[in-house]
Design a protein around this motif. Structure first.
Motif, PDB file in Angstrom:
ATOM      1  N   ALA A  64     -82.612 -39.036 -31.793  1.00 25.06           N
ATOM      2  CA  ALA A  64     -82.000 -38.519 -32.775  1.00 25.06           C
ATOM      3  C   ALA A  64     -82.544 -36.718 -33.003  1.00 25.06           C
ATOM      4  CB  ALA A  64     -82.143 -38.967 -33.969  1.00 25.06           C
ATOM      5  N   VAL A  65     -83.733 -36.682 -32.938  1.00 25.02           N
ATOM      6  CA  VAL A  65     -84.422 -35.321 -33.143  1.00 25.02           C
ATOM      7  C   VAL A  65     -84.049 -34.452 -31.907  1.00 25.02           C
ATOM      8  CG1 VAL A  65     -86.561 -34.179 -33.077  1.00 25.02           C
ATOM      9  CG2 VAL A  65     -86.376 -36.297 -34.456  1.00 25.02           C
ATOM     10  N   PHE A  66     -84.133 -35.356 -30.746  1.00 24.62           N
ATOM     11  CA  PHE A  66     -83.779 -34.320 -29.372  1.00 24.62           C
ATOM     12  C   PHE A  66     -82.269 -33.985 -29.319  1.00 24.62           C
ATOM     13  CE2 PHE A  66     -83.011 -34.178 -24.792  1.00 24.62           C
ATOM     14  CZ  PHE A  66     -83.743 -32.982 -24.556  1.00 24.62           C
ATOM     15  N   GLY A  67     -81.409 -34.865 -29.984  1.00 24.56           N
ATOM     16  CA  GLY A  67     -80.119 -34.664 -29.910  1.00 24.56           C
ATOM     17  C   GLY A  67     -79.743 -33.628 -30.862  1.00 24.56           C
ATOM     18  N   ARG A  68     -80.430 -33.417 -32.080  1.00 24.00           N
ATOM     19  CA  ARG A  68     -80.378 -32.510 -33.092  1.00 24.00           C
ATOM     20  C   ARG A  68     -80.517 -31.322 -32.336  1.00 24.00           C
ATOM     21  NH1 ARG A  68     -82.200 -36.155 -36.862  1.00 24.00           N
ATOM     22  NH2 ARG A  68     -84.388 -35.164 -36.802  1.00 24.00           N
ATOM     23  N   TRP A  69     -81.394 -31.103 -31.677  1.00 25.48           N
ATOM     24  CA  TRP A  69     -81.831 -29.876 -30.698  1.00 25.48           C
ATOM     25  C   TRP A  69     -80.997 -29.350 -29.779  1.00 25.48           C
ATOM     26  CZ3 TRP A  69     -83.839 -29.117 -25.675  1.00 25.48           C
ATOM     27  CH2 TRP A  69     -84.088 -27.689 -25.458  1.00 25.48           C
ATOM     28  N   LEU A  70     -80.774 -30.547 -29.375  1.00 27.36           N
ATOM     29  CA  LEU A  70     -79.404 -30.176 -28.144  1.00 27.36           C
ATOM     30  C   LEU A  70     -78.179 -29.723 -28.866  1.00 27.36           C
ATOM     31  CD1 LEU A  70     -79.870 -33.096 -25.699  1.00 27.36           C
ATOM     32  CD2 LEU A  70     -80.506 -30.734 -25.391  1.00 27.36           C
ATOM     33  N   ASN A  71     -77.644 -30.032 -29.824  1.00 26.35           N
ATOM     34  CA  ASN A  71     -76.424 -29.773 -30.631  1.00 26.35           C
ATOM     35  C   ASN A  71     -76.900 -28.344 -31.423  1.00 26.35           C
ATOM     36  OD1 ASN A  71     -75.236 -32.108 -30.149  1.00 26.35           O
ATOM     37  ND2 ASN A  71     -75.981 -33.033 -31.866  1.00 26.35           N
ATOM     38  N   SER A  72     -77.936 -28.015 -31.404  1.00 24.83           N
ATOM     39  CA  SER A  72     -78.249 -26.616 -32.131  1.00 24.83           C
ATOM     40  C   SER A  72     -78.086 -25.430 -31.095  1.00 24.83           C
ATOM     41  CB  SER A  72     -79.614 -26.555 -32.834  1.00 24.83           C
ATOM     42  OG  SER A  72     -80.700 -26.737 -31.833  1.00 24.83           O
ATOM     43  N   LEU A  73     -78.070 -25.896 -29.871  1.00 18.53           N
ATOM     44  CA  LEU A  73     -78.009 -24.804 -28.891  1.00 18.53           C
ATOM     45  C   LEU A  73     -76.539 -24.298 -28.804  1.00 18.53           C
ATOM     46  CD1 LEU A  73     -79.831 -26.834 -26.014  1.00 18.53           C
ATOM     47  CD2 LEU A  73     -80.848 -25.109 -27.513  1.00 18.53           C
ATOM     48  N   ASP A  74     -76.520 -22.920 -28.449  1.00 18.56           N
ATOM     49  CA  ASP A  74     -75.355 -22.242 -28.447  1.00 18.56           C
ATOM     50  C   ASP A  74     -75.103 -21.184 -27.447  1.00 18.56           C
ATOM     51  OD1 ASP A  74     -77.326 -20.396 -29.382  1.00 18.56           O
ATOM     52  OD2 ASP A  74     -76.053 -19.649 -31.004  1.00 18.56           O
ATOM     53  N   THR A  75     -76.162 -21.416 -26.301  1.00 17.24           N
ATOM     54  CA  THR A  75     -76.674 -20.608 -25.115  1.00 17.24           C
ATOM     55  C   THR A  75     -76.898 -21.454 -24.040  1.00 17.24           C
ATOM     56  OG1 THR A  75     -78.614 -19.962 -25.635  1.00 17.24           O
ATOM     57  CG2 THR A  75     -76.879 -18.367 -26.415  1.00 17.24           C
ATOM     58  N   PRO A  76     -76.394 -21.161 -22.892  1.00 21.86           N
ATOM     59  CA  PRO A  76     -76.907 -22.142 -21.485  1.00 21.86           C
ATOM     60  C   PRO A  76     -78.356 -22.117 -21.597  1.00 21.86           C
ATOM     61  CG  PRO A  76     -75.449 -20.555 -21.019  1.00 21.86           C
ATOM     62  CD  PRO A  76     -75.624 -19.982 -22.426  1.00 21.86           C
ATOM     63  N   VAL A  77     -78.680 -23.295 -21.473  1.00 21.57           N
ATOM     64  CA  VAL A  77     -80.331 -23.758 -21.260  1.00 21.57           C
ATOM     65  C   VAL A  77     -80.518 -24.865 -20.069  1.00 21.57           C
ATOM     66  CG1 VAL A  77     -82.399 -25.052 -22.487  1.00 21.57           C
ATOM     67  CG2 VAL A  77     -80.775 -23.619 -23.913  1.00 21.57           C
ATOM     68  N   GLN A  78     -81.750 -24.409 -19.261  1.00 18.87           N
ATOM     69  CA  GLN A  78     -81.788 -24.899 -18.256  1.00 18.87           C
ATOM     70  C   GLN A  78     -82.911 -25.854 -18.386  1.00 18.87           C
ATOM     71  OE1 GLN A  78     -82.586 -22.817 -14.708  1.00 18.87           O
ATOM     72  NE2 GLN A  78     -82.611 -24.588 -13.296  1.00 18.87           N
ATOM     73  N   LEU A  79     -83.017 -27.133 -18.108  1.00 18.79           N
ATOM     74  CA  LEU A  79     -84.186 -28.167 -18.024  1.00 18.79           C
ATOM     75  C   LEU A  79     -84.544 -28.440 -16.672  1.00 18.79           C
ATOM     76  CD1 LEU A  79     -82.951 -30.544 -20.844  1.00 18.79           C
ATOM     77  CD2 LEU A  79     -84.447 -28.544 -21.157  1.00 18.79           C
ATOM     78  N   LEU A  80     -85.611 -28.035 -16.205  1.00 18.08           N
ATOM     79  CA  LEU A  80     -86.138 -28.115 -14.886  1.00 18.08           C
ATOM     80  C   LEU A  80     -87.457 -28.961 -14.913  1.00 18.08           C
ATOM     81  CD1 LEU A  80     -86.109 -27.257 -11.894  1.00 18.08           C
ATOM     82  CD2 LEU A  80     -87.445 -25.090 -12.459  1.00 18.08           C
ATOM     83  N   VAL A  81     -87.201 -30.106 -14.182  1.00 21.10           N
ATOM     84  CA  VAL A  81     -88.663 -30.859 -13.834  1.00 21.10           C
ATOM     85  C   VAL A  81     -88.876 -30.660 -12.342  1.00 21.10           C
ATOM     86  CG1 VAL A  81     -89.108 -33.273 -13.792  1.00 21.10           C
ATOM     87  CG2 VAL A  81     -87.434 -32.669 -15.530  1.00 21.10           C
ATOM     88  N   GLN A  82     -90.136 -30.260 -12.177  1.00 23.11           N
ATOM     89  CA  GLN A  82     -90.902 -29.855 -11.259  1.00 23.11           C
ATOM     90  C   GLN A  82     -92.063 -30.819 -10.783  1.00 23.11           C
ATOM     91  OE1 GLN A  82     -92.263 -25.803 -11.481  1.00 23.11           O
ATOM     92  NE2 GLN A  82     -90.147 -24.951 -10.553  1.00 23.11           N
ATOM     93  N   ALA A  83     -91.911 -31.440  -9.537  1.00 23.86           N
ATOM     94  CA  ALA A  83     -93.313 -32.068  -8.917  1.00 23.86           C
ATOM     95  C   ALA A  83     -93.935 -31.340  -8.281  1.00 23.86           C
ATOM     96  CB  ALA A  83     -92.670 -33.299  -8.394  1.00 23.86           C
ATOM     97  N   ARG A  84     -95.384 -30.983  -8.612  1.00 22.60           N
ATOM     98  CA  ARG A  84     -96.005 -29.951  -8.161  1.00 22.60           C
ATOM     99  C   ARG A  84     -97.428 -30.596  -7.548  1.00 22.60           C
ATOM    100  NH1 ARG A  84     -97.317 -25.120 -12.218  1.00 22.60           N
ATOM    101  NH2 ARG A  84     -98.520 -24.677 -10.323  1.00 22.60           N
TER     102      ARG A  84
END
Length: 331
Positions: free
Chosen positions: A170-190
């Motif tokens: 629910a908290v993560f969904g509220r943050w996603l719903n508050s976005l009004d610009t493109p956001v990239q989530l990048l997961v790297q394995a280093r």
């Protein structure tokens, strides 16, 4: 409490639609692009049939039409690495036509003099997506916008109770719903190197007050050294790239220096907005007990350097762009 009043919470399940970016199916499970390719193939086959039918025998006509039909069906239906084969073919052709060599140049590469014979093509200027890194960590993009990188940690979602999982979602969904610009989530394995940690433990082990602790520390350092030597260790890194758009001012007759000043003011305002959104993302992730930090200029540069050459050792003792070099350090 009696067993009648006891109840177990069912595991939380969230239905996430797959292939949300896939084009819509128009007819018989085919997209508009696939239908256009098949229609073009059918039109080509019909033209060949009307043109060559009266002139060649049927076996020869079939031998001509079968490869055309097969090529059209393969281009329309087949996929390679999640990409339609027609787009993959066009991308491969563009890649083959482009020059592979890139050099750092502000403009087009000038050809050599006429008396100098050159084999092959001229190199092309290297165009990176990031034009500059500001002191506050904001990336100035070559396309005209800005971006801010937030480095976030992770949490073990599977070990949480269903109620805790529901709260996190629910908290993560509220943050996603508050976005009004493109956001990239990048997961790297280093790759991660434990040699430095093992050497640090070995160096400070004699200072421990108990010989048993010293022996345990030495054994742990040996375990870390063997672990790094026998396995390719990886560490997961999550990056959140928040972009900002520079507002375009209406065209108006103005002096060049006023236009540059107007563009600089717009870029500064976009950078301030991106930094504020990055701080909001950091606070939202803190509510999930996920550590996060907005990267400054040094860390953002290190992240981009690692992304351009993953796994390679980074250069050391490099001068910053604004540093004054007064002498050369002798070995």
């Amino acid at each position: 409490m009696s067993p009648r009043h006891q109840h177990t919470e069912a595991p939380m399940s969230v239905k996430i639609p797959a292939d949300v970016d896939q084009p819509d199916k128009i007819l018989y499970g085919l997209t508009a692009r696939q239908l256009a390719i098949l229609a073009g193939t059918a039109a080509l086959c019909l033209w060949l049939l009307l043109t060559l039918g009266p002139l060649v025998p049927i076996p020869v006509l079939v031998a001509v039409l079968v490869p055309v039909v097969a090529a059209g069906v393969v281009l329309a239906v087949a996929r390679h690495d999640g990409m339609n084969l027609d787009r993959y073919t066009l991308a491969a052709l563009r890649h083959l036509r482009r020059t592979k060599e890139r050099v750092t140049a502000a403009g087009p590469v000038q050809p050599p003099p006429a008396w100098c014979r050159m084999r092959g093509r001229l190199p092309e200027p290297l165009r990176l997506p990031v034009r500059a890194v500001r002191d506050d960590g904001v990336l100035e993009l070559a396309s005209g916008g800005v971006a801010v990188i937030v480095r976030a940690g992770t949490l073990t979602f599977g070990l949480r109770t269903p109620g805790e999982q529901a709260g996190l979602v629910a908290v993560f969904g509220r943050w996603l719903n508050s976005l009004d610009t493109p956001v990239q989530l990048l997961v790297q394995a280093r790759p991660v190197d434990l040699t430095g940690l093992a050497d640090h433990i070995t160096q400070h082990a004699p200072a421990l007050p108990d010989p048993a602790l010293e022996q345990a520390a030495s054994e742990h350092a040996a375990f870390l050294a063997d672990l790094g030597a026998e396995h390719d260790l990886l560490i997961r890194q999550v990056l959140i790239v928040i972009t900002g758009h520079v507002p375009s001012s209406p065209p108006a007759p103005a002096l060049p220096w006023r236009q540059r000043k107007r563009h600089r003011v717009g870029r500064d305002s976009a950078a301030a907005v991106a930094l504020r959104r990055a701080a909001e993302a950091e606070q939202a992730l803190a509510a999930l007990a996920i550590p996060a930090e907005v990267l400054d200029a040094a860390n953002a540069t290190a992240i981009m350097t690692e992304s351009l050459s993953p796994g390679e050792p980074s250069l050391v003792d490099n001068a910053a762009p604004d540093d004054v070099i007064t002498h050369r350090q002798e070995d």
